[in-house]
Design a protein around this motif. Structure first.
Motif, PDB file in Angstrom:
ATOM      1  N   ASP A 177       6.437   9.867  -1.078  1.00 37.60           N
ATOM      2  CA  ASP A 177       6.726  10.400   0.257  1.00 37.60           C
ATOM      3  C   ASP A 177       5.474  10.949   0.930  1.00 37.60           C
ATOM      4  O   ASP A 177       5.317  10.849   2.147  1.00 37.60           O
ATOM      5  CB  ASP A 177       7.804  11.474   0.179  1.00 37.60           C
ATOM      6  CG  ASP A 177       9.181  10.908  -0.137  1.00 37.60           C
ATOM      7  OD1 ASP A 177       9.331   9.674  -0.059  1.00 37.60           O
ATOM      8  OD2 ASP A 177      10.094  11.690  -0.451  1.00 37.60           O
ATOM      9  N   CYS A 232       3.711   7.951   2.356  1.00 33.71           N
ATOM     10  CA  CYS A 232       4.419   7.428   3.531  1.00 33.71           C
ATOM     11  C   CYS A 232       4.225   8.330   4.747  1.00 33.71           C
ATOM     12  O   CYS A 232       4.057   7.851   5.878  1.00 33.71           O
ATOM     13  CB  CYS A 232       5.907   7.273   3.225  1.00 33.71           C
ATOM     14  SG  CYS A 232       6.289   5.931   2.087  1.00 33.71           S
ATOM     15  N   TRP A 278      10.044   6.801  10.060  1.00 36.73           N
ATOM     16  CA  TRP A 278       9.804   7.744   8.972  1.00 36.73           C
ATOM     17  C   TRP A 278      10.836   8.866   8.970  1.00 36.73           C
ATOM     18  O   TRP A 278      11.354   9.247   7.915  1.00 36.73           O
ATOM     19  CB  TRP A 278       8.392   8.306   9.056  1.00 36.73           C
ATOM     20  CG  TRP A 278       8.137   9.417   8.064  1.00 36.73           C
ATOM     21  CD1 TRP A 278       7.751  10.675   8.329  1.00 36.73           C
ATOM     22  CD2 TRP A 278       8.300   9.347   6.636  1.00 36.73           C
ATOM     23  NE1 TRP A 278       7.644  11.413   7.171  1.00 36.73           N
ATOM     24  CE2 TRP A 278       7.977  10.618   6.109  1.00 36.73           C
ATOM     25  CE3 TRP A 278       8.680   8.333   5.752  1.00 36.73           C
ATOM     26  CZ2 TRP A 278       8.026  10.900   4.752  1.00 36.73           C
ATOM     27  CZ3 TRP A 278       8.731   8.617   4.395  1.00 36.73           C
ATOM     28  CH2 TRP A 278       8.408   9.878   3.904  1.00 36.73           C
ATOM     29  N   LYS A 290      12.814   9.490   5.468  1.00 39.10           N
ATOM     30  CA  LYS A 290      12.059  10.416   4.620  1.00 39.10           C
ATOM     31  C   LYS A 290      12.917  11.127   3.582  1.00 39.10           C
ATOM     32  O   LYS A 290      12.420  11.504   2.522  1.00 39.10           O
ATOM     33  CB  LYS A 290      11.291  11.416   5.480  1.00 39.10           C
ATOM     34  CG  LYS A 290      12.125  12.337   6.336  1.00 39.10           C
ATOM     35  CD  LYS A 290      11.213  13.209   7.199  1.00 39.10           C
ATOM     36  CE  LYS A 290      11.985  14.136   8.095  1.00 39.10           C
ATOM     37  NZ  LYS A 290      11.086  14.936   8.966  1.00 39.10           N
ATOM     38  N   LEU A 306       5.563   0.970   5.787  1.00 40.22           N
ATOM     39  CA  LEU A 306       6.329   2.179   5.479  1.00 40.22           C
ATOM     40  C   LEU A 306       7.496   1.892   4.542  1.00 40.22           C
ATOM     41  O   LEU A 306       7.684   2.584   3.541  1.00 40.22           O
ATOM     42  CB  LEU A 306       6.862   2.806   6.772  1.00 40.22           C
ATOM     43  CG  LEU A 306       6.083   3.957   7.387  1.00 40.22           C
ATOM     44  CD1 LEU A 306       6.775   4.443   8.654  1.00 40.22           C
ATOM     45  CD2 LEU A 306       5.943   5.119   6.395  1.00 40.22           C
ATOM     46  N   ILE A 353       6.214   0.681   0.905  1.00 36.68           N
ATOM     47  CA  ILE A 353       5.664   1.753   0.073  1.00 36.68           C
ATOM     48  C   ILE A 353       6.758   2.760  -0.291  1.00 36.68           C
ATOM     49  O   ILE A 353       6.811   3.256  -1.434  1.00 36.68           O
ATOM     50  CB  ILE A 353       4.498   2.459   0.786  1.00 36.68           C
ATOM     51  CG1 ILE A 353       3.348   1.473   1.058  1.00 36.68           C
ATOM     52  CG2 ILE A 353       4.000   3.643  -0.037  1.00 36.68           C
ATOM     53  CD1 ILE A 353       2.667   0.935  -0.165  1.00 36.68           C
ATOM     54  N   LYS A 354       7.636   3.079   0.639  1.00 30.97           N
ATOM     55  CA  LYS A 354       8.725   4.027   0.373  1.00 30.97           C
ATOM     56  C   LYS A 354       9.569   3.568  -0.817  1.00 30.97           C
ATOM     57  O   LYS A 354      10.070   4.384  -1.597  1.00 30.97           O
ATOM     58  CB  LYS A 354       9.597   4.170   1.622  1.00 30.97           C
ATOM     59  CG  LYS A 354      10.856   5.020   1.451  1.00 30.97           C
ATOM     60  CD  LYS A 354      10.560   6.487   1.229  1.00 30.97           C
ATOM     61  CE  LYS A 354      11.852   7.309   1.220  1.00 30.97           C
ATOM     62  NZ  LYS A 354      11.636   8.728   0.904  1.00 30.97           N
ATOM     63  N   ALA A 371      -3.305   6.153   3.717  1.00 30.59           N
ATOM     64  CA  ALA A 371      -2.496   6.089   2.500  1.00 30.59           C
ATOM     65  C   ALA A 371      -3.340   6.406   1.266  1.00 30.59           C
ATOM     66  O   ALA A 371      -2.923   7.173   0.389  1.00 30.59           O
ATOM     67  CB  ALA A 371      -1.869   4.704   2.376  1.00 30.59           C
ATOM     68  N   CYS A 414      -2.544   6.936  -2.460  1.00 32.11           N
ATOM     69  CA  CYS A 414      -2.077   5.556  -2.673  1.00 32.11           C
ATOM     70  C   CYS A 414      -3.164   4.743  -3.371  1.00 32.11           C
ATOM     71  O   CYS A 414      -4.342   4.812  -2.984  1.00 32.11           O
ATOM     72  CB  CYS A 414      -1.736   4.913  -1.333  1.00 32.11           C
ATOM     73  SG  CYS A 414      -1.008   3.264  -1.467  1.00 32.11           S
TER      74      CYS A 414
END
Length: 483
Positions: free
Chosen positions: A37, A40, A82, A86, A130, A133-134, A162, A167
């Motif tokens: 999170d 993101c 997002w 989220k 988004l 990756i989420k 990121a 990331c």
């Protein structure tokens, strides 16, 4: 030194990107929900901050749409999306049903191939990154060549943010040398786990034919029915808002209007009042020649262009204040351009006698093109609305809202998305607005609660099968095991 041909260089580039993405995804898969999170949130914040810059780049490079509306799209793809996802649980244990003794665990699909169109290039990159990756996935983009620089700039901004947030490098990659051969390699490579295909029909078909699981979207061709009980000024406003938004480049935007004989005059008057220009039969025939190419595909010269630009291209004389061009139509078919998808401020106008005829006409339009996508109805009659919802071959029936913004979930409570599934009728694997929930699998841990003996048939009494005795016995045994 030998220089590789462009197609070979593109293929090698894809293989390198996928190798990096696979390693990055293995690291992502070990992260906690909080870590994912945080990444993101950084992606969303960086994209939102750059929303205007990226919008102007996309407009300048492609010539499509209105840059101010592209700012809205970038805001939607970053902040709006997002905010909607989220709180979504996408890592580890999703749910534990202690009563049924089943535990659901999220499992990332792996590496996602993201195909990006030229109509919504920057916003689609933000959105797909988004949601990928989420869900714990890496993503590699295949950019449309006509929007390459805007797409690369978007990827650079969000990937830097990121990585700064933790990331792994390579989790968000993009081809620098897009070719058909390189994109084919991306879709078919063993490291690619899933394809998210947004683009033309040929590209989507190629995705589904690649042998890799794919989520693709077909063309939109949504009719908008203005039923006799509708608030006509408001219905027309919503249609005009939608069809003029970014010059009609969102595939959920209206492509035709269906009015009834009883309200036709009022609808036409209101459309003219709000800036629609009705073409004469001669003007309609003149514009028609430019809507489709000889091969039956949409003419890219009109895509995302303003009414004034289209008028200049087609040698039409229209008022400067005209916002949308409308042609009255009675026919439907592959060779009837006004009845098809037009990603530009151009609408067909049909007239029917009643809602039953509107229902049949809408289905005829959609079965020729746009099946599974979206249609709109403006009405205060709940029964008519329900009948349309029950019968139309679409995944979204939007009621009293602009099609472009309602379909993507901006003015409705549908999942905010820029990839809209079209279901089986539209040749798609899902009818959902695509969210992170579509990008992970669910592993189920299930405890045994019955034994073989519990499943065996009970003795049959002289009067026949003793169903009551069997049920009682099974219930007693199950309850005993659950205690």
């Amino acid at each position: 030194m030998t220089t590789l041909d462009k197609d070979l260089a593109s293929i090698q580039e894809v293989r390198n990107l996928l190798t990096e993405a696979k390693a990055a995804q293995e690291s992502l898969a070990k992260m906690s929900q909080e870590q994912i999170d945080r990444i993101c949130e950084a992606i969303a914040a960086s994209a939102y901050e750059a929303r205007e810059k990226l919008a102007k780049m996309a407009h300048q490079e492609t010539g499509f749409g209105i840059w101010q509306d592209k700012v809205v799209k970038n805001s939607f793809a970053s902040k709006f999306v997002w905010d909607s996802i989220k709180e979504m649980k996408t890592v580890g244990i999703l749910n534990e049903d202690k009563e049924q003794k089943v535990i659901d665990v999220a499992v990332p699909v792996g590496v996602v191939a993201g195909l990006i169109p030229s109509t919504n290039p920057t916003s689609t990159v933000i959105y797909k990154a988004l949601i990928a990756i989420k869900a714990g996935n890496a993503i590699v983009f295949s950019p449309h060549p006509n929007a390459l620089q805007a797409i690369l700039a978007t990827v650079e901004i969000i990937s830097k943010a990121a990585e700064k947030a933790g990331c792994p490098k390579g989790a968000i990659g993009c081809m620098l040398k897009p070719t058909m051969q390189g994109t084919a390699e991306l879709m078919k490579h063993q490291y690619t786990s899933l394809i998210l295909a947004t683009g033309g029909s040929a590209m989507v078909k190629a995705a589904y034919s690649s042998g890799t699981p794919a989520i693709g979207v077909g063309p939109g061709n949504g009719p908008a029915y203005i039923e006799k009980s509708a608030d006509i000024p408001l219905a027309v406003k919503r249609i005009m808002d939608s069809k003029t938004f970014d010059n009609g480049t969102i595939c959920a935007s209206e492509q035709s209007i269906i009015a009834e004989t009883s309200n036709k005059a009022e609808v036409i008057a209101e459309l003219k009042k709000q800036g629609a220009y009705f073409l004469s039969p001669e003007e309609s025939a003149q514009l028609e020649r430019y809507i489709m190419r000889p091969n039956g595909s949409m003419n890219p010269q009109i895509v995302g262009k303003s009414v004034q630009a289209i008028a200049e291209l087609t040698h039409l004389s229209v008022p400067k204040e005209a916002r949308v061009l409308i042609a009255e139509e009675t026919k439907v078919g592959h060779k009837v351009p006004y009845s098809r998808e037009k990603l530009a401020p151009i609408l067909a106008f049909y007239t029917v006698g009643n809602w039953e005829e509107a229902c049949e006409l809408a289905m005829d339009i959609l079965y020729h093109e746009g099946a599974g996508h979206t249609m709109m109805i403006h009405s205060q009659n709940d029964e008519v609305i329900r009948q349309f919802g029950l019968k139309k071959p679409v995944s979204r029936v939007l009621v009293n809202t602009p099609g472009a913004l309602g379909g993507i979930g901006a003015t409705t409570n549908l999942a905010p998305a820029l990839t809209l599934g079209c279901g089986a009728v539209g040749g798609s694997s899902t009818s959902d607005n695509i969210s992170p929930a579509n990008l992970f699998n669910v592993r189920r841990i299930a405890y045994g609660i019955r034994e073989l003996e519990d499943l065996r048939e009970q003795p049959v009494s002289s009067s026949g099968f003793n169903e009551e005795q069997l049920v009682d016995t099974l219930v007693e045994r199950i309850l005993a095991k659950l205690q």
